[in-house]
Design a protein around this motif. Structure first.
Motif, PDB file in Angstrom:
ATOM      1  N   PHE A  40       5.570   6.039 -12.957  1.00  0.00           N
ATOM      2  CA  PHE A  40       5.072   5.981 -11.580  1.00  0.00           C
ATOM      3  C   PHE A  40       3.582   5.666 -11.539  1.00  0.00           C
ATOM      4  CE2 PHE A  40       9.030   8.383 -10.958  1.00  0.00           C
ATOM      5  CZ  PHE A  40       9.604   7.556 -10.004  1.00  0.00           C
ATOM      6  N   ASP A  41       2.855   6.191 -12.499  1.00  0.00           N
ATOM      7  CA  ASP A  41       1.436   5.858 -12.577  1.00  0.00           C
ATOM      8  C   ASP A  41       1.261   4.354 -12.762  1.00  0.00           C
ATOM      9  OD1 ASP A  41      -1.442   6.940 -13.032  1.00  0.00           O
ATOM     10  OD2 ASP A  41      -1.115   5.557 -14.705  1.00  0.00           O
ATOM     11  N   THR A  42       2.122   3.764 -13.588  1.00  0.00           N
ATOM     12  CA  THR A  42       2.030   2.335 -13.885  1.00  0.00           C
ATOM     13  C   THR A  42       2.384   1.480 -12.671  1.00  0.00           C
ATOM     14  OG1 THR A  42       2.504   2.720 -16.216  1.00  0.00           O
ATOM     15  CG2 THR A  42       2.941   0.512 -15.370  1.00  0.00           C
ATOM     16  N   ILE A  43       3.417   1.891 -11.927  1.00  0.00           N
ATOM     17  CA  ILE A  43       3.782   1.160 -10.710  1.00  0.00           C
ATOM     18  C   ILE A  43       2.626   1.206  -9.700  1.00  0.00           C
ATOM     19  CG2 ILE A  43       5.330   1.110  -8.712  1.00  0.00           C
ATOM     20  CD1 ILE A  43       7.511   2.270 -10.607  1.00  0.00           C
ATOM     21  N   LEU A  73       4.098  -7.539 -12.022  1.00  0.00           N
ATOM     22  CA  LEU A  73       4.876  -7.602 -13.267  1.00  0.00           C
ATOM     23  C   LEU A  73       3.958  -7.671 -14.484  1.00  0.00           C
ATOM     24  CD1 LEU A  73       7.959  -9.835 -12.388  1.00  0.00           C
ATOM     25  CD2 LEU A  73       7.818  -7.341 -12.674  1.00  0.00           C
ATOM     26  N   ILE A  74       2.856  -8.394 -14.369  1.00  0.00           N
ATOM     27  CA  ILE A  74       1.921  -8.490 -15.497  1.00  0.00           C
ATOM     28  C   ILE A  74       1.309  -7.121 -15.808  1.00  0.00           C
ATOM     29  CG2 ILE A  74      -0.374  -9.351 -16.153  1.00  0.00           C
ATOM     30  CD1 ILE A  74       0.412 -12.024 -14.877  1.00  0.00           C
ATOM     31  N   VAL A  75       0.813  -6.455 -14.772  1.00  0.00           N
ATOM     32  CA  VAL A  75       0.190  -5.148 -15.004  1.00  0.00           C
ATOM     33  C   VAL A  75       1.201  -4.169 -15.597  1.00  0.00           C
ATOM     34  CG1 VAL A  75      -0.941  -3.163 -13.929  1.00  0.00           C
ATOM     35  CG2 VAL A  75      -1.466  -5.464 -13.121  1.00  0.00           C
ATOM     36  N   ILE A  76       2.368  -4.095 -14.971  1.00  0.00           N
ATOM     37  CA  ILE A  76       3.384  -3.145 -15.424  1.00  0.00           C
ATOM     38  C   ILE A  76       3.901  -3.543 -16.804  1.00  0.00           C
ATOM     39  CG2 ILE A  76       5.692  -2.224 -14.913  1.00  0.00           C
ATOM     40  CD1 ILE A  76       4.927  -2.563 -11.892  1.00  0.00           C
ATOM     41  N   GLY A  77       4.121  -4.855 -17.003  1.00  0.00           N
ATOM     42  CA  GLY A  77       4.620  -5.341 -18.293  1.00  0.00           C
ATOM     43  C   GLY A  77       3.666  -5.019 -19.431  1.00  0.00           C
ATOM     44  N   ILE A  78       2.384  -5.299 -19.220  1.00  0.00           N
ATOM     45  CA  ILE A  78       1.395  -5.018 -20.272  1.00  0.00           C
ATOM     46  C   ILE A  78       1.407  -3.532 -20.622  1.00  0.00           C
ATOM     47  CG2 ILE A  78      -1.079  -4.907 -20.782  1.00  0.00           C
ATOM     48  CD1 ILE A  78      -1.449  -7.504 -19.251  1.00  0.00           C
ATOM     49  N   ARG A  79       1.425  -2.692 -19.596  1.00  0.00           N
ATOM     50  CA  ARG A  79       1.444  -1.238 -19.846  1.00  0.00           C
ATOM     51  C   ARG A  79       2.676  -0.828 -20.648  1.00  0.00           C
ATOM     52  NH1 ARG A  79      -1.604   2.538 -20.434  1.00  0.00           N
ATOM     53  NH2 ARG A  79      -0.607   4.114 -19.165  1.00  0.00           N
ATOM     54  N   LEU A  80       3.842  -1.341 -20.272  1.00  0.00           N
ATOM     55  CA  LEU A  80       5.083  -0.963 -20.945  1.00  0.00           C
ATOM     56  C   LEU A  80       5.048  -1.369 -22.424  1.00  0.00           C
ATOM     57  CD1 LEU A  80       7.803  -1.868 -18.263  1.00  0.00           C
ATOM     58  CD2 LEU A  80       7.024   0.411 -18.927  1.00  0.00           C
ATOM     59  N   ILE A  81       4.648  -2.620 -22.663  1.00  0.00           N
ATOM     60  CA  ILE A  81       4.605  -3.133 -24.034  1.00  0.00           C
ATOM     61  C   ILE A  81       3.590  -2.361 -24.870  1.00  0.00           C
ATOM     62  CG2 ILE A  81       3.916  -5.126 -25.438  1.00  0.00           C
ATOM     63  CD1 ILE A  81       5.078  -6.883 -23.102  1.00  0.00           C
ATOM     64  N   VAL A  82       2.424  -2.165 -24.267  1.00  0.00           N
ATOM     65  CA  VAL A  82       1.321  -1.523 -24.977  1.00  0.00           C
ATOM     66  C   VAL A  82       1.666  -0.087 -25.386  1.00  0.00           C
ATOM     67  CG1 VAL A  82      -0.767  -0.351 -24.191  1.00  0.00           C
ATOM     68  CG2 VAL A  82      -0.702  -2.838 -24.317  1.00  0.00           C
ATOM     69  N   ASP A  90       0.830  -1.189   0.000  1.00  0.00           N
ATOM     70  CA  ASP A  90       0.000   0.000   0.000  1.00  0.00           C
ATOM     71  C   ASP A  90       0.878   1.258   0.000  1.00  0.00           C
ATOM     72  OD1 ASP A  90      -2.883   0.234  -0.023  1.00  0.00           O
ATOM     73  OD2 ASP A  90      -2.677   1.471   1.762  1.00  0.00           O
ATOM     74  N   ILE A  91       1.956   1.193   0.751  1.00  0.00           N
ATOM     75  CA  ILE A  91       2.867   2.331   0.850  1.00  0.00           C
ATOM     76  C   ILE A  91       3.623   2.537  -0.464  1.00  0.00           C
ATOM     77  CG2 ILE A  91       5.056   3.017   1.928  1.00  0.00           C
ATOM     78  CD1 ILE A  91       3.777   1.952   4.582  1.00  0.00           C
ATOM     79  N   LEU A  92       4.042   1.434  -1.078  1.00  0.00           N
ATOM     80  CA  LEU A  92       4.711   1.518  -2.374  1.00  0.00           C
ATOM     81  C   LEU A  92       3.822   2.212  -3.406  1.00  0.00           C
ATOM     82  CD1 LEU A  92       6.590  -1.768  -3.307  1.00  0.00           C
ATOM     83  CD2 LEU A  92       7.355   0.591  -3.612  1.00  0.00           C
ATOM     84  N   GLY A  93       2.568   1.755  -3.491  1.00  0.00           N
ATOM     85  CA  GLY A  93       1.615   2.369  -4.419  1.00  0.00           C
ATOM     86  C   GLY A  93       1.394   3.829  -4.076  1.00  0.00           C
ATOM     87  N   THR A  94       1.338   4.116  -2.780  1.00  0.00           N
ATOM     88  CA  THR A  94       1.140   5.482  -2.319  1.00  0.00           C
ATOM     89  C   THR A  94       2.275   6.384  -2.810  1.00  0.00           C
ATOM     90  OG1 THR A  94       0.004   4.673  -0.351  1.00  0.00           O
ATOM     91  CG2 THR A  94       0.869   6.917  -0.259  1.00  0.00           C
ATOM     92  N   ILE A  95       3.511   5.925  -2.649  1.00  0.00           N
ATOM     93  CA  ILE A  95       4.667   6.711  -3.104  1.00  0.00           C
ATOM     94  C   ILE A  95       4.591   6.937  -4.617  1.00  0.00           C
ATOM     95  CG2 ILE A  95       7.177   6.693  -3.403  1.00  0.00           C
ATOM     96  CD1 ILE A  95       7.344   5.116  -0.764  1.00  0.00           C
ATOM     97  N   ALA A  96       4.344   5.855  -5.363  1.00  0.00           N
ATOM     98  CA  ALA A  96       4.332   5.967  -6.821  1.00  0.00           C
ATOM     99  C   ALA A  96       3.253   6.946  -7.287  1.00  0.00           C
ATOM    100  CB  ALA A  96       4.098   4.584  -7.441  1.00  0.00           C
TER     101      ALA A  96
END
Lengths: 210, 210, 210
Positions: free
Chosen positions: B95-98, B182-191, B10-16
């Motif tokens: 950061f939005d993606t993370i 990794l799936i969420v971030i990976g899909i965003r990066l590729i897309v 939760d904190i990681l997402g908060t920072i990003a």
């Protein structure tokens, strides 16, 4: 149905924000029910977000019929005296500022009563104070107040901060309430009169977000 | 005050999301408090909607002071290093993606812990992941991320879907968290790199809604 | 998993608003997931605000998987038959109106079941009825329905008012539900057909808000 000091402050903020909502809605040339709805949402917005975040449901305006009647009455009076309010110039600014000051107090107070950390109570105070006005501006398609040049949420945060200090010093609640609202309202008045604004920071080129 | 793995994510997402909010706000040339407020609302938005919908109040950031301090610190750092962040290009996107990846996890996790149906946990994950960014974009008057051409919420839904499958298979939580993000971030990066978008459907003429 | 009459009405409103959301999203040329998300948020928006304000969490759609499936199915059908829906003209208007009528009932009903004051139950009914459509319009960047010329929220308030009167008279629930929805839908149909609008009040000069 007896009213606590908390309820009385809540009602004061409700009236002030209802007037500011009705004025914004008339600016948009809405019909009477549209004016009532904007007045209503602006007036209850801050308290509702406060109650929902803290888990105090049904939210305050649902448990006390006085809020609905008051907002209805305020709407009618605002319509009838709309041109008087206009001649008072800056009346939208004034009522928005009063609502801001009073709702900041009820937000901080709620935080304290729920044993939340003082810093978090300040944040809750700032949200309670600003949320109604932000909703009003989004619905009426104005630039949200918190983004205008003059110091806005900052006034709120400063008032809330002083509240917490006075509370820690054991000062009488009535004096805390009075001081806090005077600080918020005072800062807003001075800031708008002298066009004071904080420096802004921006990125070094016209970068557009993704 | 000890932190669970849930809190850490939760904190990681908060920072990003706080960084992405601060960047958006600086794009709008807001003053420091304006930047803090946008950073704050973006960072807590997803978690707050998750907690409110599930009825877990006071919401997470209210019960743990670390969130407020973190967002304050992130705001200051984002202001100080704003031009460095600019040179990192696409940093808002990153950061939005993370944040998207990590908050999707906390949403699904909350659904499971509350014995909700897996499909509903996926929906809760998608909402938790996207809500902060949507608020940020509405407040900053950008086109909300979920409506831009590239696949966005879809990445979220896919990650959440895999989470549920791995959970049913009894996979270790740490591995589930890692795989999902990794799936969420990976899909965003590729897309975004290859400008992939799903086909859109529209009505056969320039019909305007009522 | 048995369905009460309340759930059935909730589902009817969900379907109607999901169609209206999907149509709005196709107007915006979103991809299939974007269409689903707008359909989803429009469909659950009113019921979610009703549940959150009253403190009935997890909110309705979380405890009954049928809502997610239904909205998914409706989205697919809306995409497949999009041009048929277009030829039906005014279909967005129609489905929005049905949702409005039905959700007004569930809002008032919830208020009564929670022993809220009748006037407050009316307000809750109006919010439940209009909130989904307002979210849809804000997300799709349309002028929110409640601000268009024709009577909208007023239809809602009138239906809710009649509901309370019939309830006090001890009329059978089925008849109350039928009457209330016919009043809301009937008022909307007549008002739009004959371009009836309430008078609007505005300030005597082009005053801009502060």
């Amino acid at each position: 149905m007896e009213l606590s000091l908390f309820n009385i402050l809540d009602i004061l903020g409700t009236i002030a924000f209802a007037i500011s909502g009705a004025l914004s809605a008339m600016n948009r040339r809405l019909d009477p029910f549209g004016i009532f709805i904007i007045a209503f949402v602006t007036a209850i917005g801050g308290g509702t977000i406060r109650d929902v975040l803290i888990g105090s449901t049904p939210v305050t305006w649902m448990e006390n019929i006085i809020y609905v009647y008051l907002i209805g009455l305020v709407t009618i009076l605002a319509i009838v005296f709309r041109n008087k309010l206009f001649y008072l110039k800056k009346s939208l600014f004034l009522f928005d500022t009063i609502g801001l000051g009073v709702f900041t107090i009820t937000g901080v107070e709620t935080g304290i009563q729920n044993d939340l950390n003082p810093i978090i109570s300040i944040a809750l105070g700032a949200m309670t104070g600003t949320f109604g006005g932000v909703i009003r501006d989004i619905l009426c398609n104005e630039i949200p107040v918190i983004f205008r040049k003059e110091i806005y949420a900052t006034a709120c945060l400063m008032g809330a901060f002083v509240y917490i200090i006075l509370f820690d010093l054991g000062v009488d609640p009535d004096i805390i309430y009075l001081t806090t609202s005077l600080i918020v309202i005072g800062i807003r008045l001075i800031v708008v009169k002298y066009h004071i604004s904080l420096p802004s920071f921006y990125l070094s080129s016209g970068r557009k977000s993704n």
